[in-house]
Structure formats: structure tokens, C-alpha cells
Write a protein that holds these residues in place. Structure first.
Motif, mmCIF file in Angstrom:
data_model
loop_
_atom_site.group_PDB
_atom_site.id
_atom_site.type_symbol
_atom_site.label_atom_id
_atom_site.label_comp_id
_atom_site.label_asym_id
_atom_site.label_seq_id
_atom_site.Cartn_x
_atom_site.Cartn_y
_atom_site.Cartn_z
ATOM 1 N N UNK A 118 10.639 -4.360 -11.283
ATOM 2 C CA UNK A 118 10.683 -2.915 -11.528
ATOM 3 C C UNK A 118 9.325 -2.307 -11.209
ATOM 4 N N UNK A 119 9.355 -1.163 -10.561
ATOM 5 C CA UNK A 119 8.134 -0.392 -10.312
ATOM 6 C C UNK A 119 8.400 1.032 -10.791
ATOM 7 N N UNK A 120 7.599 1.489 -11.713
ATOM 8 C CA UNK A 120 7.744 2.837 -12.239
ATOM 9 C C UNK A 120 6.920 3.805 -11.403
ATOM 10 N N UNK A 121 7.483 4.947 -11.104
ATOM 11 C CA UNK A 121 6.769 5.951 -10.317
ATOM 12 C C UNK A 121 5.399 6.237 -10.924
ATOM 13 N N UNK A 122 5.309 6.295 -12.237
ATOM 14 C CA UNK A 122 4.052 6.678 -12.891
ATOM 15 C C UNK A 122 2.894 5.725 -12.571
ATOM 16 N N UNK A 176 8.204 4.377 2.399
ATOM 17 C CA UNK A 176 8.710 4.014 1.077
ATOM 18 C C UNK A 176 7.550 3.599 0.195
ATOM 19 N N UNK A 177 6.705 4.553 -0.126
ATOM 20 C CA UNK A 177 5.480 4.263 -0.866
ATOM 21 C C UNK A 177 5.736 3.643 -2.222
ATOM 22 N N UNK A 178 6.858 3.926 -2.840
ATOM 23 C CA UNK A 178 7.152 3.347 -4.148
ATOM 24 C C UNK A 178 7.274 1.830 -4.029
ATOM 25 N N UNK A 179 7.787 1.330 -2.895
ATOM 26 C CA UNK A 179 7.909 -0.106 -2.704
ATOM 27 C C UNK A 179 6.536 -0.750 -2.650
ATOM 28 N N UNK A 180 5.563 -0.019 -2.153
ATOM 29 C CA UNK A 180 4.206 -0.548 -2.116
ATOM 30 C C UNK A 180 3.626 -0.645 -3.520
ATOM 31 N N UNK A 231 18.000 -0.334 -6.737
ATOM 32 C CA UNK A 231 18.371 0.888 -7.416
ATOM 33 C C UNK A 231 17.130 1.765 -7.523
ATOM 34 N N UNK A 232 17.300 3.060 -7.236
ATOM 35 C CA UNK A 232 16.198 4.003 -7.320
ATOM 36 C C UNK A 232 16.663 5.195 -8.147
ATOM 37 N N UNK A 233 15.857 5.534 -9.144
ATOM 38 C CA UNK A 233 16.115 6.709 -9.973
ATOM 39 C C UNK A 233 14.876 7.583 -9.880
ATOM 40 N N UNK A 234 15.046 8.799 -9.450
ATOM 41 C CA UNK A 234 13.916 9.707 -9.350
ATOM 42 C C UNK A 234 14.009 10.551 -8.094
ATOM 43 N N UNK A 235 13.058 11.464 -7.973
ATOM 44 C CA UNK A 235 13.040 12.350 -6.822
ATOM 45 C C UNK A 235 12.935 11.545 -5.536
ATOM 46 N N UNK A 236 13.744 11.920 -4.564
ATOM 47 C CA UNK A 236 13.714 11.246 -3.267
ATOM 48 C C UNK A 236 14.485 9.943 -3.208
ATOM 49 N N UNK A 237 15.249 9.632 -4.243
ATOM 50 C CA UNK A 237 15.973 8.355 -4.269
ATOM 51 C C UNK A 237 16.863 8.178 -3.045
ATOM 52 N N UNK A 238 17.573 9.226 -2.662
ATOM 53 C CA UNK A 238 18.479 9.102 -1.514
ATOM 54 C C UNK A 238 17.726 8.956 -0.202
ATOM 55 N N UNK A 239 16.444 9.336 -0.179
ATOM 56 C CA UNK A 239 15.633 9.167 1.017
ATOM 57 C C UNK A 239 14.958 7.802 1.067
ATOM 58 N N UNK A 240 14.980 7.074 -0.035
ATOM 59 C CA UNK A 240 14.296 5.788 -0.125
ATOM 60 C C UNK A 240 15.223 4.589 0.015
ATOM 61 N N UNK A 280 1.268 10.098 -8.712
ATOM 62 C CA UNK A 280 0.274 10.863 -9.458
ATOM 63 C C UNK A 280 -0.220 12.035 -8.614
ATOM 64 N N UNK A 281 -0.494 11.789 -7.360
ATOM 65 C CA UNK A 281 -0.982 12.833 -6.459
ATOM 66 C C UNK A 281 0.053 13.941 -6.291
ATOM 67 N N UNK A 282 1.327 13.557 -6.158
ATOM 68 C CA UNK A 282 2.397 14.537 -5.931
ATOM 69 C C UNK A 282 2.950 15.111 -7.231
ATOM 70 N N UNK A 283 2.373 14.697 -8.363
ATOM 71 C CA UNK A 283 2.826 15.162 -9.678
ATOM 72 C C UNK A 283 4.316 14.863 -9.884
ATOM 73 N N UNK A 284 4.714 13.686 -9.469
ATOM 74 C CA UNK A 284 6.100 13.250 -9.571
ATOM 75 C C UNK A 284 6.124 11.850 -10.170
ATOM 76 N N UNK A 285 5.874 11.760 -11.466
ATOM 77 C CA UNK A 285 5.717 10.459 -12.107
ATOM 78 C C UNK A 285 6.958 9.968 -12.842
ATOM 79 N N UNK A 286 8.063 10.679 -12.731
ATOM 80 C CA UNK A 286 9.292 10.260 -13.410
ATOM 81 C C UNK A 286 10.218 9.593 -12.409
ATOM 82 N N UNK A 287 10.392 8.290 -12.564
ATOM 83 C CA UNK A 287 11.284 7.569 -11.678
ATOM 84 C C UNK A 287 11.058 6.070 -11.767
ATOM 85 N N UNK A 288 11.969 5.338 -11.159
ATOM 86 C CA UNK A 288 11.954 3.882 -11.232
ATOM 87 C C UNK A 288 12.594 3.298 -9.985
ATOM 88 N N UNK A 289 12.000 2.238 -9.482
ATOM 89 C CA UNK A 289 12.596 1.435 -8.433
ATOM 90 C C UNK A 289 12.871 0.069 -9.035
#
Length: 109
Positions: free
Chosen positions: A22-26, A90-94, A56-65, A32-41
Motif C-alpha cells: 500500500x502507498x498512501x498519497x499523503x 504514475x507518480x504514486x507508484x514511485x 486498486x486506486x482510490x483518490x483523485x486521478x484513479x481512472x488515469x492511473x 503534497x505539492x499538488x495539495x492532494x493527499x487523500x488517496x491510496x494505491x
């Protein structure tokens, strides 16, 4: 919300020995830079082969990721793909090094 492949519950129900990362957006600098810290991969993979079973992706941009995870699942890829490649789209994957499941980072080829 976006999902591809098996969930943890589905994989276990099928008798697959799976591990979850699991990787949490926060915990991701871009969030943090985009002020979008609510989400999970969440990734689900087979414990021995490390084959990716689900994303599974929950959060802004999930359908794009989700498409990248879907592609790795389709070619029966392993989680090494995400560990060994920097993925600009897919920066969240990083952010998986910040994952709660640190054990997946011990699998270097």
C-alpha cells in the motif's frame, strides 16, 4: 476509484498466497505539492513469483492511473516493473518505497 485484477480477498479465496503493498498519497511528494493527499494505491501480488495480480486506486486521478497496473497484469508482469522503473505518468507508484509493506523492496534482481 479504479480497480483491475484481483482484490486481496478474491486472491485469498482462490487459494493464492498473496502479499499486499500500500502507498498512501499523503506519503508521496507530488501529492503534497499538488495539495492532494487523500488517496491510496494498493497492489496485490503472488508472494513467491511476485506476479502482479491486482491494483486498486482510490483518490483523485484513479481512472488515469489504473491503466499501467492493468497492462502489467495483462502481460503477467512482476512487481519488479514498478520497483525498477521510474514511471513519470504514475507518480504514486514511485511512492511504493513509502509503502506499509517494506518487504517488497527486498526483492532486487
Amino acid at each position: 476509484v479504479a480497480s483491475s485484477g484481483y482484490t486481496e480477498k478474491e486472491a485469498k479465496r482462490m487459494g493464492i498466497d498473496c502479499t499486499v503493498g500500500r502507498a498512501f498519497y499523503r506519503n508521496i511528494p507530488k501529492a503534497t505539492i499538488s495539495n492532494n493527499e487523500k488517496g491510496l494505491l494498493k497492489i496485490v501480488f503472488e508472494s513467491k513469483s511476485l506476479q502482479l495480480l491486482g491494483v486498486q486506486v482510490i483518490g483523485e486521478g484513479a481512472c488515469d492511473l489504473i491503466h499501467l497496473g492493468q497492462s502489467v497484469i495483462a502481460f503477467k508482469g512482476e512487481i519488479y516493473y514498478f520497483i525498477n522503473h521510474f514511471i513519470q505518468s504514475w507518480n504514486i507508484m514511485n511512492g511504493l518505497p513509502f509503502s506499509q509493506n517494506k518487504s517488497i523492496y527486498c526483492f532486487k534482481r
